[in-house]
Design an enzyme around this catalytic site. Structure first.
Site, PDB file in Angstrom:
ATOM      1  N   ASP A 188       2.196 -19.434 -11.935  1.00 36.04           N
ATOM      2  CA  ASP A 188       3.549 -19.962 -12.107  1.00 36.04           C
ATOM      3  C   ASP A 188       4.165 -20.182 -10.727  1.00 36.04           C
ATOM      4  O   ASP A 188       4.194 -19.265  -9.889  1.00 36.04           O
ATOM      5  CB  ASP A 188       4.400 -18.986 -12.918  1.00 36.04           C
ATOM      6  N   GLU A 231       6.009 -25.521 -15.128  1.00 35.96           N
ATOM      7  CA  GLU A 231       5.344 -25.292 -13.837  1.00 35.96           C
ATOM      8  C   GLU A 231       4.241 -24.244 -13.947  1.00 35.96           C
ATOM      9  O   GLU A 231       3.770 -23.722 -12.938  1.00 35.96           O
ATOM     10  CB  GLU A 231       6.371 -24.853 -12.790  1.00 35.96           C
TER      11      GLU A 231
END
Length: 311
Positions: A188, A231
């Protein structure tokens, strides 16, 4: 739901494959079936390898789980040497090779050799359906473009979440059956929202696309890099134990940290937090349990200060 082990096509299969029928109509208009250069091919419609195209280049090809099978498909219900495709110019036949669960064409169990027709649906194993057809070079190019758009994320060009989940399921079953290792990295990007909020979404897109390219080049061909959502990126590492997966994660972390992303006259830099989980280090039976374990490790990495790897 119909029991797939008995060869019946699942109730929802026809609806899911409507687009595949439309695609074939377009393909036939482009090139025409049975052209001089057309070769027999099998396209995986359902199962862990959905979308993959196999070409039958030789006079005969074996469908099965064996390492040397020309059409190697991972499915618990598929025998090592399950069925054989035999071909000659413009024609092809299929026969079962004494498989455990049988081979079905258009829902009917075959006995002996059966000649295949364009569009025939071949079911092997519990949930794998293959579509038979003839394709030439133009068809193959069309298929590759179509497959890329169906299985990959448009921005990052990584595999999409659907493909990731299907591959993770088949890879875990393979690891469990052969008692080999399997690891999953969940990555992440740190403070990614701040990039979007301060520099705009185009900057965020540039960051995601660049980091995706960096990660894709850092893995082996057999590994899977996918955009899990937003993301967050997932990486499946075949035959890598958790100790080596942690080392791989640290290498990924350093690569991301050292990457410069040029955007609108600025040099952007980001960091990444990584969670690592693996089989058989973690006791699990289902792929979602592996995802959950990697997610928890990712949370620990973020909670500990970000820009680090946790297991």
């Amino acid at each position: 739901m119909t029991d797939r082990t008995h060869g019946a096509v699942p109730d929802d299969w026809e609806e899911e494959q409507t687009s595949a029928t439309e695609i074939q109509e377009i393909r036939e208009k482009l090139s025409g079936v049975g052209s001089a250069n057309a070769k027999p091919c099998l396209t995986v419609l359902t199962g862990g390898m959905s979308g993959k195209l196999f070409k039958v280049n030789k006079g005969a090809a074996v469908i099965g789980r064996a390492m040397n099978a020309e059409v190697k498909v991972e499915d618990d219900g598929i025998s090592r040497t399950h069925a054989r495709i035999r071909s000659e110019t413009g024609r092809a036949w299929i026969e079962d090779m004494g498989s455990r669960n049988g081979t079905f064409v258009n829902g009917n169990k075959i006995e002996g050799a059966l000649e295949l027709k364009e569009g025939d649906k071949i079911q092997v194993g519990r949930g794998t359906v293959l579509r038979f057809g003839f394709q030439d070079d133009l068809d193959e190019s069309f298929h590759e473009n179509l497959l890329s758009s169906a299985l990959r994320d448009g921005l990052t060009k990584l595999f999409n979440k659907r493909y990731f989940l299907e591959r993770l399921d088949s890879e875990l079953k393979f690891a469990q059956r052969h008692q080999t290792a399997l690891s999953l990295l969940m990555l992440d990007l740190d403070y990614f929202k701040k990039v979007n909020d301060t520099l705009g979404h185009l900057a965020g897109d540039a960051v995601l696309a660049t980091i995706a390219g960096v990660l894709s080049k850092a893995v082996r061909n057999e590994d899977v890099v996918a955009r899990f959502g937003g993301e967050e990126i997932a990486i499946v590492l075949r035959a890598i134990n958790i100790e080596n997966a942690v080392l791989m994660g640290e290498r990924m972390r350093k690569l991301v940290e050292g990457t410069v992303i040029p955007f609108d006259g600025k040099d952007l830099r980001v960091t990444v937090s990584i969670g690592v989980a693996g089989y058989p280090a973690t006791e699990l039976k289902q792929p979602d349990q592996l995802v959950e374990a990697a997610d928890k490790a990712l949370y620990r990495a973020k909670h500990a200060g970000r820009n680090r790897v946790s297991q």
